[in-house]
Enzyme design. Sequence first.
Site, mmCIF file in Angstrom:
data_model
loop_
_atom_site.group_PDB
_atom_site.id
_atom_site.type_symbol
_atom_site.label_atom_id
_atom_site.label_comp_id
_atom_site.label_asym_id
_atom_site.label_seq_id
_atom_site.Cartn_x
_atom_site.Cartn_y
_atom_site.Cartn_z
ATOM 1 N N ASN A 73 0.791 -1.336 -0.125
ATOM 2 C CA ASN A 73 0.140 0.112 0.193
ATOM 3 C C ASN A 73 0.890 1.169 0.074
ATOM 4 O O ASN A 73 1.458 1.903 1.375
ATOM 5 C CB ASN A 73 -1.216 -0.564 1.448
ATOM 6 C CG ASN A 73 -2.270 1.403 1.267
ATOM 7 O OD1 ASN A 73 -1.579 2.169 0.697
ATOM 8 N ND2 ASN A 73 -2.695 0.909 2.355
ATOM 9 N N ARG A 94 -2.094 -1.530 -3.792
ATOM 10 C CA ARG A 94 -3.877 -0.982 -3.575
ATOM 11 C C ARG A 94 -2.907 0.411 -4.613
ATOM 12 O O ARG A 94 -2.045 0.449 -4.597
ATOM 13 C CB ARG A 94 -3.744 -0.513 -2.179
ATOM 14 C CG ARG A 94 -4.757 0.763 -2.505
ATOM 15 C CD ARG A 94 -4.279 1.435 -1.163
ATOM 16 N NE ARG A 94 -5.404 2.245 -0.938
ATOM 17 C CZ ARG A 94 -4.827 3.842 -0.662
ATOM 18 N NH1 ARG A 94 -4.128 4.047 0.039
ATOM 19 N NH2 ARG A 94 -5.707 4.044 -0.423
ATOM 20 N N HIS A 132 -11.786 4.449 -1.389
ATOM 21 C CA HIS A 132 -11.571 3.564 -0.067
ATOM 22 C C HIS A 132 -12.868 2.402 -0.285
ATOM 23 O O HIS A 132 -13.241 1.880 0.463
ATOM 24 C CB HIS A 132 -11.655 4.375 0.841
ATOM 25 C CG HIS A 132 -11.781 5.641 1.781
ATOM 26 N ND1 HIS A 132 -11.915 6.287 2.278
ATOM 27 C CD2 HIS A 132 -9.670 5.934 2.152
ATOM 28 C CE1 HIS A 132 -11.268 7.424 2.829
ATOM 29 N NE2 HIS A 132 -9.945 6.943 2.613
ATOM 30 N N ARG A 138 -8.463 18.265 4.084
ATOM 31 C CA ARG A 138 -9.165 18.866 3.377
ATOM 32 C C ARG A 138 -10.328 19.175 3.341
ATOM 33 O O ARG A 138 -10.639 18.575 3.996
ATOM 34 C CB ARG A 138 -8.872 16.508 2.489
ATOM 35 C CG ARG A 138 -8.194 16.423 1.462
ATOM 36 C CD ARG A 138 -8.565 15.119 1.159
ATOM 37 N NE ARG A 138 -7.598 14.164 1.833
ATOM 38 C CZ ARG A 138 -7.911 12.950 1.250
ATOM 39 N NH1 ARG A 138 -8.741 12.912 0.608
ATOM 40 N NH2 ARG A 138 -7.131 12.130 2.534
ATOM 41 N N GLU A 164 -8.040 -3.656 5.209
ATOM 42 C CA GLU A 164 -7.933 -3.685 3.167
ATOM 43 C C GLU A 164 -6.995 -4.608 2.581
ATOM 44 O O GLU A 164 -7.253 -5.255 1.939
ATOM 45 C CB GLU A 164 -7.340 -2.274 2.479
ATOM 46 C CG GLU A 164 -8.229 -0.370 3.344
ATOM 47 C CD GLU A 164 -7.865 0.545 3.254
ATOM 48 O OE1 GLU A 164 -7.853 0.616 2.172
ATOM 49 O OE2 GLU A 164 -7.800 0.895 4.573
#
Length: 401
Positions: free
Chosen positions: A7, A89, A178, A239, A383
């Site tokens: 990842n 990923r 996601h 963000r 994940e």
Amino acid sequence: MKVLAVNAGSSSLKYQLIDYDTKRVLAKGLCERIGIDGHLVHKRGDVTFDANVAMPTHKEAMEAVFAALTDVDHGVIKSLSEVDAAGHRVAHGGDFKTSVLVTPETMARLESLIELAPLHNGPEINCIKSCIELMGADVPQVAVFDTSFHQTMPAEAFLYALPYEYYEKYAVRRYGFHGTSHRYVAARAAELMGKPLSELKLVTCHLGNGSSITAVDGGVSVDTSMGFTPGAGLPMGTRCGDIDPFILGFLQDKLGLSHAEVDEVLNKKSGMLGISGVSSDFRDVEAEADRGNTRAQEALDVFCYHVSKLIGSYAAAMGGIDGIVFTAGVGENDARVRLAACKRLGFLGAHVAEAVNAGVHGEEKVISTADSTVKVLVIPTNEEIMIASDTVALANGESLA
Ligand code: ADP
């Protein structure tokens, strides 16, 4: 079968070596400061090894990972040939509907997607190329996309009200991110609720430093809060999430900022940090709010308000709701955010058991009251196990479609 789950971020690389037959994590770790100097932290059970290693690019980071995995003292394998496949990923998968085996053809498609997410896809593709070089071309490499779970969204959810040619020519649309996390927690929620996923209407809330919420109807994503980029939707650590698009031009004119400078403000200086002026980390913001800092409290209020609003809107989008799932750093650990986010949702039949909720940190647990018609659950995301599972399936020649 031993699978390496990779990842990569713009300057970091997380990895796990998983024995897929036993689902055991043999070793895991993190490379940081790639492109700056380079630091590796490697863990095998309780043993931690950490070292400064020069990592001018992701290739040297991958080399450092393989060196750690095969090290005589803290390694877990004798040679790289023991790793049967690697799963990577990849943030932006464009219109890929599932994870894919990397072939020369899929690599060309992956490279064409770099312009949609240069900060993420560039380093991720470099990791895939490095693994092909270091592990050998015959070892399966699999790309697992953050976006592919959301490819089931109907046009009414993914189209922006822009001139249609921008969608047709430049693929400007909502993609969502996601996806691996939303897919994992939705499937796990169905198991915990003892019902088939195909019969459930779930809202999955991945709340971390980056946050997104997804409406999962019958196991498929029908809407999600992130958009063309991972900057849309909820306010996040730094963000801004959804804002009036005309603010951008206003700021450029008013402050004489360039496009890049406005992007920097929206990406790095907004969200929880922007409102609170304290930090992007929820723990810091909450500590400040407890000390009476009103801006810190406002940041938390704005965040929780938007989480509630999205859950409510997705219940409307699906025409019902059976479960709400909280996951990721904030969702798994922050009882206060979970409670505040659900406090307006009693009208939907969602009631949080406050005492239970208060004690849940990073564990699977139902946190709704016994009479709540909507189950509220905390489910730690995983994940890596999804990356490993797709990688094993594709390496074994199975189809994911
Ligand atoms: P990323 O998007 O970087 O993967 P994570 O899902 O790891 O982020 O979430 C990181 C965030 O989780 C941190 O910034 C912090 O705000 C929050 N967090 C982690 N632990 C706690 C905690 N115990 N209480 C509140 N917030 C927490």
